[in-house]
Design a protein around this motif. Sequence first.
Motif, short mmCIF file in Angstrom:
data_model
loop_
_atom_site.label_atom_id
_atom_site.label_comp_id
_atom_site.label_asym_id
_atom_site.label_seq_id
_atom_site.Cartn_x
_atom_site.Cartn_y
_atom_site.Cartn_z
N SER A 57 0.83 -1.22 0.00
CA SER A 57 0.00 0.00 0.00
C SER A 57 0.85 1.26 0.00
CB SER A 57 -0.93 0.00 1.21
OG SER A 57 -1.83 -1.07 1.15
N LEU A 58 1.88 1.27 0.82
CA LEU A 58 2.78 2.44 0.86
C LEU A 58 3.52 2.62 -0.45
CD1 LEU A 58 4.20 2.20 4.49
CD2 LEU A 58 2.66 3.95 3.57
N SER A 59 3.96 1.52 -1.02
CA SER A 59 4.65 1.59 -2.30
C SER A 59 3.73 2.16 -3.38
CB SER A 59 5.15 0.20 -2.70
OG SER A 59 5.81 0.25 -3.93
N ALA A 60 2.50 1.68 -3.41
CA ALA A 60 1.52 2.19 -4.39
C ALA A 60 1.24 3.68 -4.15
CB ALA A 60 0.23 1.39 -4.32
N LEU A 61 1.14 4.05 -2.90
CA LEU A 61 0.89 5.45 -2.56
C LEU A 61 2.04 6.35 -3.03
CD1 LEU A 61 -0.91 7.50 -0.96
CD2 LEU A 61 0.56 7.01 1.00
N PHE A 62 3.28 5.93 -2.77
CA PHE A 62 4.44 6.73 -3.14
C PHE A 62 4.69 6.75 -4.64
CE2 PHE A 62 6.32 5.75 1.27
CZ PHE A 62 5.65 6.82 1.83
N SER A 63 4.27 5.70 -5.33
CA SER A 63 4.57 5.63 -6.77
C SER A 63 3.45 6.19 -7.64
CB SER A 63 4.87 4.20 -7.17
OG SER A 63 3.75 3.37 -6.98
N GLY A 64 2.23 6.28 -7.11
CA GLY A 64 1.11 6.76 -7.91
C GLY A 64 0.87 5.89 -9.14
N ASN A 65 1.05 4.58 -8.99
CA ASN A 65 1.10 3.70 -10.14
C ASN A 65 -0.20 3.55 -10.93
OD1 ASN A 65 -0.22 2.08 -8.28
ND2 ASN A 65 1.45 0.60 -8.12
#
Length: 154
Positions: free
Chosen positions: A21-29
């Motif tokens: 979830s954090l990775s998706a949040l930071f990447s805006g994928n």
Amino acid sequence: MKIKNKAALIISILIPLAVGSLSALFSGNMMKYSSFEKPSFSPPAVLFPIVWTILYVLMGISSYLVYTSEDPGKKNALKLYGVQLFFNFFWSILFFAFSQYLLAFIWLIALIVLIVLMIYSFYQISPAAAYLQIPYLLWCLFAACLNFAIYRLN
């Protein structure tokens, strides 16, 4: 599967879900995915969060099986699990946030190697834990093909 410690199981599942979830949040994928030139085998964007949620839950259950084992090698196996989670976290940031498609592909190959090592390590402790990681490995292999194709097209 006999649950020895419900709190440990919940935490084990929440850790990879939080990482993802954090990775998706930071990447805006999800927003960026639609802007790529994609190969014909590219799945629809809506599929990714569904698949990743399932994979993260399986990863959590798998890590729980290792964590609750009495095997003396569990500490090293869980360290390897943590390292691959680190690589997992940063792949989408490299790919989506920084648009570093080739670097992300190389990073993903390293992640795949780590997953294979983790599966082997988990198998020594709990074959069931290792088997639960196989869908993750297969998805990452597919992701590597997709990543490379996007690199070539963009």
